[in-house]
Design a protein around this motif. Structure first.
Motif, PDB file in Angstrom:
ATOM      1  N   UNK A 195       0.838  -1.197   0.000  1.00  0.00           N
ATOM      2  CA  UNK A 195       0.000   0.000   0.000  1.00  0.00           C
ATOM      3  C   UNK A 195       0.878   1.255   0.000  1.00  0.00           C
ATOM      4  N   UNK A 196       1.932   1.244   0.800  1.00  0.00           N
ATOM      5  CA  UNK A 196       2.833   2.403   0.859  1.00  0.00           C
ATOM      6  C   UNK A 196       3.508   2.631  -0.481  1.00  0.00           C
ATOM      7  N   UNK A 197       3.909   1.562  -1.130  1.00  0.00           N
ATOM      8  CA  UNK A 197       4.556   1.678  -2.435  1.00  0.00           C
ATOM      9  C   UNK A 197       3.604   2.247  -3.480  1.00  0.00           C
ATOM     10  N   UNK A 198       2.396   1.727  -3.515  1.00  0.00           N
ATOM     11  CA  UNK A 198       1.411   2.236  -4.478  1.00  0.00           C
ATOM     12  C   UNK A 198       1.035   3.679  -4.176  1.00  0.00           C
ATOM     13  N   UNK A 199       0.913   4.019  -2.906  1.00  0.00           N
ATOM     14  CA  UNK A 199       0.575   5.392  -2.530  1.00  0.00           C
ATOM     15  C   UNK A 199       1.691   6.353  -2.933  1.00  0.00           C
ATOM     16  N   UNK A 200       2.933   5.953  -2.714  1.00  0.00           N
ATOM     17  CA  UNK A 200       4.061   6.802  -3.104  1.00  0.00           C
ATOM     18  C   UNK A 200       4.119   6.964  -4.619  1.00  0.00           C
ATOM     19  N   UNK A 201       3.863   5.900  -5.342  1.00  0.00           N
ATOM     20  CA  UNK A 201       3.858   5.977  -6.803  1.00  0.00           C
ATOM     21  C   UNK A 201       2.728   6.872  -7.302  1.00  0.00           C
ATOM     22  N   UNK A 202       1.559   6.742  -6.713  1.00  0.00           N
ATOM     23  CA  UNK A 202       0.431   7.583  -7.113  1.00  0.00           C
ATOM     24  C   UNK A 202       0.709   9.041  -6.786  1.00  0.00           C
ATOM     25  N   UNK A 203       1.296   9.293  -5.642  1.00  0.00           N
ATOM     26  CA  UNK A 203       1.647  10.657  -5.274  1.00  0.00           C
ATOM     27  C   UNK A 203       2.665  11.256  -6.220  1.00  0.00           C
TER      28      UNK A 203
END
Length: 69
Positions: free
Chosen positions: A8-16
């Motif tokens: 989740x953290x990885x996807x959130x950072x990528x989306x950001x």
């Protein structure tokens, strides 16, 4: 299989990064600056605590009163 929290953290950072238009190098630079500031603050805090500890152990130097002269 990876941990769900890191995924989740990885996807959130990528989306950001996509939303804000940051490249990986810019993100790394910002994270590095944040770590440098955090290191400064933590070092300052513990040096201050260390100084307080040293000052509490030091016997104060007796002052010479004007009556003794």
């Amino acid at each position: 299989m990876s941990d769900p929290k890191t995924t989740v953290a990885s996807y959130a950072a990528s989306a950001g990064a996509v939303v804000f238009g940051l490249t990986a190098n810019e993100i790394a630079a910002y994270v590095g600056m944040a770590c440098a500031v955090a290191t400064f603050v933590v070092n300052w805090y513990y040096k201050r605590q260390h100084l307080k500890l040293i000052e509490s152990r030091v016997i104060p130097f007796p002052s010479i009163q004007s009556e003794e002269i």
